[in-house]
Enzyme design. Sequence first.
Site, PDB file in Angstrom:
ATOM      1  N   SER A 198     -18.558  18.234  68.255  1.00  0.00           N
ATOM      2  CA  SER A 198     -18.280  19.471  67.526  1.00  0.00           C
ATOM      3  C   SER A 198     -18.084  20.596  68.539  1.00  0.00           C
ATOM      4  O   SER A 198     -18.740  20.620  69.576  1.00  0.00           O
ATOM      5  CB  SER A 198     -19.468  19.784  66.617  1.00  0.00           C
ATOM      6  OG  SER A 198     -19.533  21.172  66.366  1.00  0.00           O
TER       7      SER A 198
ATOM      8  N   LYS B 296     -23.709  17.110  68.183  1.00  0.00           N
ATOM      9  CA  LYS B 296     -23.003  16.239  67.240  1.00  0.00           C
ATOM     10  C   LYS B 296     -22.273  15.074  67.878  1.00  0.00           C
ATOM     11  O   LYS B 296     -21.636  15.192  68.913  1.00  0.00           O
ATOM     12  CB  LYS B 296     -21.979  17.060  66.451  1.00  0.00           C
ATOM     13  CG  LYS B 296     -22.630  18.037  65.504  1.00  0.00           C
ATOM     14  CD  LYS B 296     -23.185  17.340  64.284  1.00  0.00           C
ATOM     15  CE  LYS B 296     -22.069  17.238  63.264  1.00  0.00           C
ATOM     16  NZ  LYS B 296     -22.425  16.444  62.134  1.00  0.00           N
TER      17      LYS B 296
END
Length: 450
Positions: free
Chosen positions: A288, A294
Amino acid sequence: MTTKLWGARFAREIDPFFEKFSSSIAADYRLAKCDLIGSFLHIHVLKGAKLIAAGDFAKLKKGLLSLLSDVDKGRFAYDFTSEDIHTNIQNALLKKAGPVAGKLQTCRSRNDQVVFDTKLYCLINGARLQESIFFFRKTLLALGNLHSSLVMPGYTHMQHAQPVYLKDYCSAYALMFERDAQRLEDALMRLDISQGAGALAGTPIPSSIYKAQIKKALDALKMPGLAKLVGPCENSLSVVSDRDFVAELLSLLAIMGMHISRLCEDLVLWSSREFGFIEIGDEYCTGSSLMPQKKNPDALELMRGSAGILYGNLISVLVILKGLPLSYNRDMQWDKEPLFSSLELIESELVILSGLLKTIKFNKANIEHQLGDESLCATDLADHLVASGVPFQEAHKVIGKLVRHSLKTGKKIKGMTQEELNLFSKKLNKREVLKRLNPYFCASSKKSVR
Ligand code: ARG
């Protein structure tokens, strides 16, 4: 725009905006090789029918073979201002072979050419797809075999149901793709590739000449295997108006996309923190731009979502064809992009998914934790009572009450004494109960499937 295959009948030039709109070369350039093969067959037919002399035949043959080699070597000069690939090739042949190129269009039309090309393209790419499916199935089965003793919770309604082997999970998916391969095989056998339909009414050349010359030409191209699949046409109206083969291929590709989508969804779920069953290799995930932690399963999500494109492509073609009067109508040109898009999507997805499957690591501790849910073995406990003569419906009730009691009190069934078990049924034997509360026992005791 370059020279067209038509024009003398018109007093004014085509509107340039419409000309661009009507061009199909951005999609049908992919048909170049098939179009050249078709032309190679066609000059043999023209020679056999004595419509071209030996000298002209030789020039056309040399020109076509040289263009074929250009296409094969990636040297063909595509002219994206052409109306379509057929026009592009005709103009390229004119440059290579001179004015004799003008004889190539004798007794044929782009209406039958485009069907020949597209069917041959489907045959060649369909055969390649068969191989990709075969290797993909092998990867799926290899994953199951690599973890042949791995048992995991099986789900119905997304709720814990009964323990199952991972290898059975993998082979359930492999079977879906086996059915896809069978559907593909069947569709390819029905292609019925032909020449001689002309614009719609056939040509003055006897079908026996088509038959003999197509065979001769395929031998010369060292493609004798194709002779079984290519021949004179049976009904020219049917040939130029039929796009069933496109719809059929798109339909089986849509079903295949649905299979891919379901597999991807299982893997997305298993890789979530809530399940934590698997970790997917970094090679197939992305991060991300905002959240530093992420690791997202984008490859799986893209493939899961692409089922929408595959269904859409099928629906597009079905709706384009709906209500078309016989025979050829230009509407049919719109079949190309959906067809190429679906074939190319599925081909790349099988490659990506095969690679991704090889990077999967199983988190056995998390799977084991979920297997600790005794309710997964409830059916096996009922089977224990059945073995001692209790009718199944009665056993179902007893075990239902036992599970409810365990959930309510937070007391594991495993920890209950014989006396406590007796409160539910005298037939519940502590030793048997313990044996059947083992998920590995439950999975291995299913004999009907082996
Ligand atoms: N590009 C057309 C198609 O894909 C084939 C050309 C036929 N054109 C014509 N005006 N008859 O269907």
